[in-house]
Write an enzyme that holds these catalytic residues in place. Structure first.
Site, mmCIF file in Angstrom:
data_model
loop_
_atom_site.group_PDB
_atom_site.id
_atom_site.type_symbol
_atom_site.label_atom_id
_atom_site.label_comp_id
_atom_site.label_asym_id
_atom_site.label_seq_id
_atom_site.Cartn_x
_atom_site.Cartn_y
_atom_site.Cartn_z
ATOM 1 N N GLY A 71 35.839 67.253 -58.379
ATOM 2 C CA GLY A 71 35.686 67.838 -57.058
ATOM 3 C C GLY A 71 36.968 68.524 -56.620
ATOM 4 N N LEU A 72 37.269 68.446 -55.331
ATOM 5 C CA LEU A 72 38.466 69.070 -54.752
ATOM 6 C C LEU A 72 38.517 70.560 -55.066
ATOM 7 C CD1 LEU A 72 41.330 66.496 -55.408
ATOM 8 C CD2 LEU A 72 40.109 66.907 -53.298
ATOM 9 N N CYS A 73 37.362 71.211 -55.060
ATOM 10 C CA CYS A 73 37.395 72.656 -55.299
ATOM 11 C C CYS A 73 36.511 73.377 -54.276
ATOM 12 C CB CYS A 73 37.010 72.997 -56.725
ATOM 13 S SG CYS A 73 35.520 72.211 -57.294
ATOM 14 N N GLY A 74 36.591 72.944 -53.050
ATOM 15 C CA GLY A 74 35.931 73.664 -51.964
ATOM 16 C C GLY A 74 34.424 73.698 -52.118
#
Lengths: 85, 290
Positions: free
Chosen positions: B89-92
């Site tokens: 994750g952590l990709c908008g």
């Protein structure tokens, strides 16, 4: 008086250069390609491609696995799945 | 109003969050460059393969006995959507955009009376697609076990898809994958991979080309390879898109954290001053009372 030789794998363009002759291990037997070769297409079996930089020079061997060789007016293009070294 | 100690604690926690997002942003920026280079390096193979395909397809086109991968099963009732998501994750909004596109395609196909199944690549698409289509997920491929998915993974996915196709599990397969435009924009696109669409640009070669073994044998070997290359391209695009989206998202997060820290610091200073003023007033009042 030279053949344009390209060796491409999915990961990168391995070679793109002018050479004298290339011997490719086709599925129906090895074949050599010189400049001005007739249009030709063949599948390639696992083996070594021999690249002759100049006439009479010692060949340089590149081991390839699976692919195609295409000879057109532009030169020889080998699409290989894997190239060693 | 929050106490001084509480405020201090919050400021510290936001500061450490900011450190994390900043580090992730820098890592993504470094990885993006690598991923972009890899995507660019793969282009010559794809374009050459497409050229060869084009010249061969022109020869075989119009024949009814062409390879199965080219002419299809003759029906278009069962569709398979191959959805390529990221593993982390952590990709908008990248993954939710991909899933949105996949669901849109699935709904459109279902509205046209077709049946839709999914083949999922990457971890992040599983949960949201399962929620909407609980019984439609046929299979998946886990790419999280390797650091950077390469040609071997693409070949494994293609092999599984071709086996499913030969077993008659679906008629048409579409690939839903992100297309990397820039660090700010990654749009999911859908392309048909099975049956292999006839190339739009048909190269006409005047000279007679000799084929070894034969045109059809070559085409038969070329088509699976073409599918593999498509998937490989999608994996590379995914990698670049993930890093690009992650970089942008983390840049925003870092900036937001900075703003929050400023706000909290002002609040902290105000309450500190208020506390000092009250204390002074108490001392003065006490002294006057004597």
């Amino acid at each position: 008086m030279s053949l344009h030789f390209e060796l491409v794998t999915p990961a990168r363009l391995v070679r793109s250069e002018e050479v004298h002759m290339v011997v490719v291990p086709g599925t129906d037997g090895e074949f050599g390609v010189l400049e001005g070769h007739a249009p030709f297409m063949s599948t390639v079996k696992d083996g070594a491609i021999k690249v002759y930089k100049a006439a009479g020079a010692a060949p340089e061997e590149i081991k390839v696995q699976g692919g195609f060789a295409e000879v057109s007016a532009k030169g020889l293009t080998v699409l290989a799945e894997h190239v060693e070294g | 109003m929050a106490s001084l100690k509480e405020l201090k604690g919050r400021i510290n926690s936001v500061k450490s969050t900011q450190k994390i997002t900043k580090a992730k942003q820098m890592v993504a920026a470094a990885k993006l460059r690598k991923a972009q280079a890899a995507a660019e390096a793969a282009r010559p193979y794809a374009s050459r393969l497409a050229e060869v395909m084009g010249s061969l397809a022109a020869k075989v086109a119009g024949q009814d006995n062409g390879p199965l991968l080219m002419r299809g099963t003759g029906s278009d009732q069962r569709h398979l959507l191959v959805v390529v998501n990221t593993d982390k994750g952590l990709c908008g909004g990248l993954n939710s955009n991909i899933v949105k596109e996949a669901k849109l395609q699935a709904r459109a196909l279902e509205a046209a009376g077709k049946t839709v199944t999914f083949y999922l690549v990457g971890k992040k698409g599983r949960a949201p697609i399962k929620r909407d289509f609980p019984n439609a997920i046929a299979a998946g491929f886990d790419t999280s076990t390797v650091r950077t998915p390469g040609f071997d993974e693409a070949a494994a996915i293609a092999q599984e898809l071709l086996a499913m196709f030969e077993a008659g599990k679906f008629d048409v397969a579409h690939l839903v994958a992100p297309k990397f435009k820039s660090a700010l924009a990654q749009d999911p696109v859908t392309t048909q991979i099975i049956p292999v669409p006839a190339p739009t640009k048909i190269v006409v070669i005047d000279a007679v080309v000799e084929y070894e073994p034969g045109e059809e044998e070559i085409l038969e070997e070329l088509l699976p390879r073409y599918v593999t290359t498509q998937i490989f391209g999608a994996l590379l695009e995914r990698e670049a898109s993930e890093q690009g989206a992650s970089m942008t998202a983390m840049d925003n997060a870092t900036r937001n954290a900075g703003e929050l820290i400023n706000k909290l610091t002002i609040q902290y200073n105000r309450s500190r001053q208020a506390a000092i003023t009250t204390e002074l007033i108490e001392i003065i009042a006490g002294a006057e009372a004597l």
